[in-house]
Motif scaffolding. Structure first.
Motif, short mmCIF file in Angstrom:
data_model
loop_
_atom_site.label_atom_id
_atom_site.label_comp_id
_atom_site.label_asym_id
_atom_site.label_seq_id
_atom_site.Cartn_x
_atom_site.Cartn_y
_atom_site.Cartn_z
N MET A 151 0.84 -1.20 0.00
CA MET A 151 0.00 0.00 0.00
C MET A 151 0.88 1.25 0.00
SD MET A 151 -3.11 0.26 2.59
CE MET A 151 -3.45 1.76 3.38
N GLY A 152 1.88 1.26 0.86
CA GLY A 152 2.78 2.41 0.92
C GLY A 152 3.59 2.54 -0.35
N LEU A 153 4.10 1.40 -0.86
CA LEU A 153 4.93 1.44 -2.06
C LEU A 153 4.13 1.92 -3.28
CD1 LEU A 153 7.02 -1.85 -1.66
CD2 LEU A 153 7.89 0.48 -1.59
N ARG A 467 -7.06 -14.11 3.48
CA ARG A 467 -7.24 -13.58 4.83
C ARG A 467 -7.93 -12.23 4.73
NH1 ARG A 467 -2.55 -15.52 8.46
NH2 ARG A 467 -2.59 -13.41 9.31
N LEU A 468 -8.99 -12.06 5.49
CA LEU A 468 -9.81 -10.86 5.34
C LEU A 468 -9.03 -9.55 5.51
CD1 LEU A 468 -12.63 -9.95 4.65
CD2 LEU A 468 -13.13 -9.86 7.09
N ILE A 472 -8.71 -6.70 2.59
CA ILE A 472 -9.20 -5.32 2.73
C ILE A 472 -8.09 -4.34 2.36
CG2 ILE A 472 -10.02 -3.59 4.37
CD1 ILE A 472 -11.48 -5.88 5.83
N LEU A 473 -6.89 -4.60 2.86
CA LEU A 473 -5.77 -3.72 2.55
C LEU A 473 -5.49 -3.69 1.06
CD1 LEU A 473 -3.38 -4.62 5.50
CD2 LEU A 473 -4.53 -2.43 5.14
N LEU A 474 -5.59 -4.85 0.42
CA LEU A 474 -5.36 -4.92 -1.02
C LEU A 474 -6.41 -4.10 -1.75
CD1 LEU A 474 -3.78 -6.18 -3.38
CD2 LEU A 474 -5.42 -8.04 -3.37
N GLY A 479 -8.04 0.53 -4.87
CA GLY A 479 -8.94 1.69 -4.92
C GLY A 479 -8.16 2.99 -5.06
N CYS A 480 -7.13 3.14 -4.22
CA CYS A 480 -6.33 4.36 -4.25
C CYS A 480 -5.63 4.55 -5.58
CB CYS A 480 -5.29 4.35 -3.14
SG CYS A 480 -6.01 4.58 -1.53
#
Lengths: 500, 317
Positions: A151-153, A467-468, A472-474, A479-480
């Protein structure tokens, strides 16, 4: 709980309690301002002194330090492009350009306010989640760490400042540098060119000091003048505008605080990661991501709120399992142990008062540190008007001494020098430094958690998608990444492109 | 004439003063290197002992802890190995951790037999544990999994990593190691979280998780179990693994002059009998077991021998 809070308040408001708190705040601010030195160093150095103290007084002192360090660190980040502590590096990206535009007051005001509010939010969240803290800590395992790093990368795509290819190249160099050193999973040392100094990887604080402070000083001595660009010198904004800016960008503040608390609550990530994720997230929700790196106040608010919120968050795993959530907390555990307090769940049951003293001291410290900062901000801002002939040697000397003091090795000074040169060349040839730094900080976590996850699943890649929390993070990451494109497509028919 | 005499006397006095100062160690502050980061067990042990060591040294100097982390302890250890053998640089060492990279065939920068082994600070056995929420209650249950047992540890070359491989070999189950965690508390937490099935950690760390109800202890390598309900490894039929654990020693560079070594070692051992430190250690769970310079190396060799027997097992990544 209320009883303990009141008891802790009583201690804090005794003359000796208040004195320890204040001393802690001042030490925290000073260690924060000095590049290289940070919270863990301050607490480690004071540890022997706390031996003979009452536990409550020790908590007041340490809470004071923890709450104040990041406020101190943001000052040098904004005024001199020199991160006072590693987590403050994210503040440099937009804080320093603001200072160059003569808006240092605005940036300091915003940073100090965001720190306080972030710290308070972190403390409130901590108290609120105490009943369910175990499940929160257990929510995040290696697959989730990997997704967080991704996410950060992914924000690298947004932070290239219009130089897309150059940004990617810098990001890749950052990734390569982050893999240098000891591979924690397989136990081997790699990419070290047989230099023993590199066995622990490229040390973050010297590298950041070089990339930001030293390179900026080289650039300044080439260009001459003062930090504030001459044409904008008259435009001195007030500190109060900075305070107001935080309330105007309350979404960025809340998001930064949430990220800070969460990353703090997850053992093994730490404050620098929290600040950088908050910075990239602020960029992702901003209406003007293209102005990041050029002096967008949201780029100061995000990381600074995360930076202080993480202290409250980092107490969560400490109380739930006795596992530190940040570098400061790791040293703090040592203090607890030496006071005969066993970190972990029993702490809250047997010594509730001590913990509440710490939480209160932490909160009070955020406020006091901010008041001190805001009071002195207008004098501090004068630094940006000092001529480079005076400023450059001073800043270089202080930064290098700070870098040396941390580990007392000349290697760190050399590293700062090399990265200073690298940073200057990057500026000169328009390679964005931010993408390199994001990759340097997140690369190691991405790699380690990737292999840990695959070990857990016997090489089955689906572990990242089954894994939930990871899923979600993915989804957030995707989305971003797609949001700006989708928005652009929707806007295009009605609104012809407008130059901004 | 008087003047000459005075000069001679003062010169003689100076010479005397300098020679006696040379004879009297220590003249300046001592650096106590911790080859690991801040906040861990070895860091804590050094910070616990240092102030008491200051009190027992023949002269008042400061003992300054310094963290030199890197490569699982090898960076700091190698630095001390090459330091000047004058007694002003000493280090804490993890036994068997200090010897493991050499055992597993890596090229290492120091010879553990050449170090000056000043003293032993403490010994800690291991407790093995599984998640308390899971269905498994013993190693026998884990054997029925039908797949290799996943065991968490800091990483290859770390003591608990090797200990887990040794236990697997002796108890007859397949093990798959999960490394990359930052310290013992973190890899035990990983088992609570479900990353792995089993883990071995020093008693101080494990006790806390067991008391909190997050971990179920399946055996201890102690001679006599200190945690109710956790059987000894001997009672499970593996008496030879009793004592499997991790010890803390204090080292100085090779070639340290004997009198300085003796002074340091005696001061260390004496510091560890200070009732204040003993009480503090008891409270914090720091397992003090002081041994002086005459016995330290032999004791370390004995602890190492247990690991040496399983060279093939612990060389597996």
């Amino acid at each position: 709980m209320l009883e303990s809070t009141l008891a802790a308040l009583q201690v804090l408001f005794t003359p000796s309690g208040a004195a320890f708190l204040f001393v802690g705040v001042v030490i925290g601010l000073l260690f924060g301002v000095m590049p290289g030195l940070g919270g863990p160093t301050a607490i480690a150095l004071l540890m022997p002194l706390t031996f003979t103290m009452q536990s409550n007084h020790a908590m007041a002192l340490i809470g004071g330090i923890m709450g104040a360090v990041s406020a101190g660190g943001s000052i040098s980040a904004i005024l001199l492009n020199t991160p006072g502590t590693a987590p403050n590096a994210a503040t440099c990206f937009d804080g320093y350009p603001l200072a160059q535009q003569g808006k240092a007051g605005l940036a300091i005001g915003a940073a100090a306010t965001a720190s306080t509010l972030g710290g308070l939010i972190g403390a409130v969240v901590l108290v609120a989640v105490i009943p369910v803290m175990k499940s929160i800590v257990l929510l995040f395992g290696p697959p989730e760490f990997f997704m967080l790093a991704i996410m950060g990368l992914s924000a690298i795509a947004l932070s290239t400042g219009g130089q897309f290819l150059r940004g990617l190249i810098a990001g890749l160099i950052g990734l390569m540098l982050s893999f240098v050193g000891y591979n924690a999973v397989s136990g081997g040392v790699r990419f070290t060119l047989n230099i023993e100094y590199l066995w622990d990887g490229i040390p973050l604080v010297p590298a950041l000091t070089g990339l930001f402070a030293i390179s900026e000083m080289i650039a300044l001595s080439v260009s001459g003048g003062t930090i504030v660009n001459n044409k904008a010198a008259g435009n001195v904004t007030s500190v109060i505008d900075g305070v107001a800016a935080v309330f105007k960008h309350w979404k960025t503040l809340l998001q930064g605080s949430a990220i800070g608390t969460l990353i703090g609550a997850v053992p093994g990530l730490g404050g620098t990661v929290a600040a950088f994720l908050a910075y990239t997230a602020a960029m992702q929700i901003s209406k003007h991501p293209e102005t990041f790196g050029k002096g967008n106040i949201e780029g100061v608010i995000g990381p600074e709120s995360a930076n202080n919120a993480k202290d409250g968050g980092a107490l969560i795993p400490t109380l739930a399992f006795g596992v530190p959530g940040s570098a400061e907390m790791a040293v703090f555990l040592g203090v607890l142990v030496l006071h005969g307090l066993d970190p972990g769940p029993m702490l809250l049951i047997e010594h509730e008062g001590v913990i509440f003293s710490l939480i209160l001291a932490l909160s009070a410290s955020c406020i006091i540190a901010t008041l001190i900062t805001l009071t002195f901000a207008r004098y501090l801002v004068m630094i940006t008007l000092i001529d480079v002939h005076v400023l450059v040697p001073l800043v270089i000397a202080v930064s290098l001494v700070g870098v040396y003091a941390l580990q007392e090795t000349m290697g760190d000074v050399v590293t700062a020098g090399i990265f200073g040169l690298l940073g200057y060349l990057m500026m000169r040839f328009r390679f964005p430094r931010v993408t390199l730094v994001i990759a340097l900080i997140l690369g190691e976590i991405a790699e380690r958690s990737f292999f840990q996850s695959l070990n857990m699943s016997n090489g089955d890649w689906t572990i990242f998608f089954t894994r939930l929390p990871a899923l979600i993070l993915l989804a957030i990451t995707i989305g971003c990444l797609t949001f700006p494109a989708v928005q652009a497509m929707r806007k295009r028919p009605q609104q012809p492109a407008r130059a901004e | 004439m008087l003047k000459i005499a005075l000069t001679a006397v003062s010169a003689a006095a100076t010479i005397l003063a300098t020679t006696s100062a040379h004879a009297q160690f220590p003249e300046r502050n001592i650096e106590f290197v911790i080859p690991f980061g801040t906040g861990g067990g070895f860091d804590r042990a050094v910070r616990l002992v240092s102030p008491y060591l200051e009190k027992t040294l023949p002269k008042k100097v400061e003992v300054l802890p310094k963290n030199v982390p890197g490569a699982g302890g090898r960076k700091g250890t190698a630095q001390v190995y090459r330091a000047k053998p004058d007694g002003y640089t000493i280090a804490i060492a993890n036994v068997p951790g200090i010897a493991l990279p050499g055992l597993t065939g890596e090229k290492i920068e120091y010879d553990i037999n050449k170090f000056t082994w000043l003293a032993r600070i403490g010994v800690s056995e291991y407790i093995a544990g599984v998640s308390a929420k899971g269905p498994h209650k013993s190693i026998e249950d884990l054997k029925k999994l039908g797949r290799p047992v996943k065991c968490t540890a800091t990483g290859f070359g770390a003591t608990a990593y090797a200990a887990c491989q040794i236990v697997a070999k002796e108890m007859g189950f397949q093990v798959q190691m999960l490394g990359g965690y930052k310290g013992s508390a973190e890899y035990v937490l990983a088992v609570v979280r479900g990353d792995g099935d089993l883990t071995l950690a020093p008693i101080v760390v494990m006790k806390k998780f067991i008391q909190a109800g997050d971990i179920r202890g399946v055996f201890t390598t102690e001679e006599k179990s200190s945690v109710p309900g956790v059987p000894t490894i001997a009672s499970l039929g593996h008496k030879n693994l009793t004592g499997l654990g991790v010890d803390r020693y204090v080292l100085a560079p090779p070639g340290l002059p004997e009198p300085i070594g003796k002074t340091l070692s005696e001061s260390l051992v004496k510091a560890m009998t200070n009732p204040e430190l003993v009480a503090l250690a008891e409270k914090t769970g720091e397992p003090l077991a002081p041994l002086g310079i005459d016995k330290a190396k032999a004791a370390a060799d004995q602890s190492l021998a247990l690991y040496l027997k399983y060279k093939t097992e612990i060389s597996k990544r």
